[in-house]
Design a protein around this motif. Structure first.
Motif, PDB file in Angstrom:
ATOM      1  N   ASN A  38      -9.192   3.042   6.823  1.00 51.63           N
ATOM      2  CA  ASN A  38      -8.676   3.929   5.786  1.00 51.63           C
ATOM      3  C   ASN A  38      -8.906   5.399   6.092  1.00 51.63           C
ATOM      4  N   THR A 202      -7.875  -2.200  -1.102  1.00 51.93           N
ATOM      5  CA  THR A 202      -7.285  -2.583   0.184  1.00 51.93           C
ATOM      6  C   THR A 202      -7.815  -3.916   0.691  1.00 51.93           C
ATOM      7  N   GLU A 205      -6.595  -6.684  -2.824  1.00 51.37           N
ATOM      8  CA  GLU A 205      -5.341  -6.656  -3.583  1.00 51.37           C
ATOM      9  C   GLU A 205      -4.411  -7.807  -3.220  1.00 51.37           C
ATOM     10  N   GLN A 206      -4.264  -8.084  -1.922  1.00 49.18           N
ATOM     11  CA  GLN A 206      -3.349  -9.157  -1.513  1.00 49.18           C
ATOM     12  C   GLN A 206      -3.780 -10.507  -2.071  1.00 49.18           C
ATOM     13  N   ARG A 279       1.801   6.842   0.622  1.00 49.58           N
ATOM     14  CA  ARG A 279       0.927   6.245   1.646  1.00 49.58           C
ATOM     15  C   ARG A 279      -0.508   6.172   1.145  1.00 49.58           C
ATOM     16  N   GLN A 282      -0.787   3.305  -1.238  1.00 48.09           N
ATOM     17  CA  GLN A 282      -0.849   2.037  -0.521  1.00 48.09           C
ATOM     18  C   GLN A 282      -2.247   1.755   0.027  1.00 48.09           C
ATOM     19  N   MET A 283      -3.017   2.807   0.228  1.00 52.34           N
ATOM     20  CA  MET A 283      -4.396   2.648   0.694  1.00 52.34           C
ATOM     21  C   MET A 283      -5.384   2.535  -0.463  1.00 52.34           C
ATOM     22  N   GLY A 284      -4.861   2.403  -1.669  1.00 49.67           N
ATOM     23  CA  GLY A 284      -5.722   2.209  -2.837  1.00 49.67           C
ATOM     24  C   GLY A 284      -6.161   3.478  -3.520  1.00 49.67           C
TER      25      GLY A 284
END
Length: 318
Positions: A38, A202, A205-206, A279, A282-284
């Motif tokens: 990150n 990061t 989350e998935q 962006r 997307q990295m939290g």
């Protein structure tokens, strides 16, 4: 008198001229963690955008090691000419709170430029956990005679101190189980080794979106934009709780104010870019610039906060 006036005028003109000519060569942008992580991604995304206006590249260099302090030490030793820039993270203040032999002063050795992004952590359990909310978890912790086990990315990390602060403010006993990084702690909660972990978005989350984990709370002062349905810790019975990590630019102490201002201006401009903001999301994280003074106050406050949390938790200084 005329000579004094001329000399004074020339002296005042120097900072303005410096701001106009800086930078005249590439800027070395240090970050203290692995390439591809990150911190590395933040430095590259923001640095690339800043370079468009600066007219010189920000050459990102990873000096991984010692929890980010290797890069901090290199920056503190560098000439304060604006050509060595550090991407500091929340771990900068944590290291200052927990380590007694750092080769620099966490506050005095650096000139803050601007924050870049703030990102909270998530309190997560396995999807089949009986705990449906943070109050469920807190109730279990208060009734566990030997303490409720939980996992983090390691001893002395911001994640670890976030859990210690939660235990203190919520009045419960927690038993910390340190792992070597977020990937291992996430694997541990998925496998049932620990009932919950505190981890950055990061890392988890998935798994939350896949239905394997359940997010009970966000550690920041407000809900995270990436999961607005998840309430904060403070909204669930622990008022005042706020733990967010952050990233921002710092220079060596003594850097010219014209240089500090130029880099602050370009950081702010970069963070207005929709692509950069996305962006970072997307990295939290959430993009948020600051003045140099605001960032200095943040670092000092975080240092005091984590020093007290570590003392209350009985975590010895290294």
């Amino acid at each position: 008198m005329w000579t004094l006036a001329v000399a004074l005028g020339l002296t005042l003109a120097v900072p303005a001229a410096l701001g106009q000519t800086y930078p005249s060569r590439p800027i070395r942008a240090l970050q203290g963690f692995a390439v591809g992580g990150n911190a590395d991604a933040i430095a590259r995304v923001v640095g690339t955008e800043m370079a468009k206006a600066l007219g010189q590249p920000l050459v990102v260099e990873a000096l991984a090691g010692a929890g980010g302090t290797k890069a901090s030490a290199e920056t503190a030793r560098a000439a304060p000419d604006g050509y060595t820039l550090l991407l500091a993270t929340g771990g900068h203040a944590v290291a200052g709170a927990l380590q007694s032999k750092l080769p620099y002063d966490t506050v005095a050795s650096f000139q803050p430029v601007s924050t870049i992004t703030f990102f909270p952590f998530l309190v997560v359990v396995r999807a089949d956990s009986p705990w449906r909310s943070l109050p469920d978890l807190l109730a279990a912790g208060r009734s566990a005679a030997d303490g409720l086990a939980w996992g983090s990315a390691g001893m002395g990390t911001t994640h670890h101190l976030a859990g210690e602060l939660l235990a203190k403010m919520a009045g419960l006993k927690l038993l910390h189980v340190p792992y070597r990084g977020d990937a291992m702690s996430t694997t541990a909660v998925l496998g049932g080794e620990v009932p919950f972990i505190i981890a950055p978005a990061t890392a988890v989350e998935q798994h939350v979106r896949a239905g394997k984990l359940r997010a009970l709370a966000v550690t920041g002062a407000h809900r995270w934009l990436g999961m607005p349905e998840v309430p904060t810790v403070a909204q669930q019975g622990v008022p005042g709780y706020d733990v967010r990590s952050w990233a921002g630019w710092m220079l060596p102490a003594g850097a010219p104010q014209a240089v500090v201002q130029r880099l602050n201006d370009e950081t702010r401009r970069a963070l207005l870019s929709p692509e950069v903001r996305e962006r970072l999301r997307q990295m939290g994280g959430e993009a948020q610039a600051s003045s140099p003074q605001e960032m200095a106050a943040l670092v000092a406050a975080e240092l005091r906060k984590w020093t007290q949390v570590a003392r209350d938790a009985g975590i010895p200084k290294l």
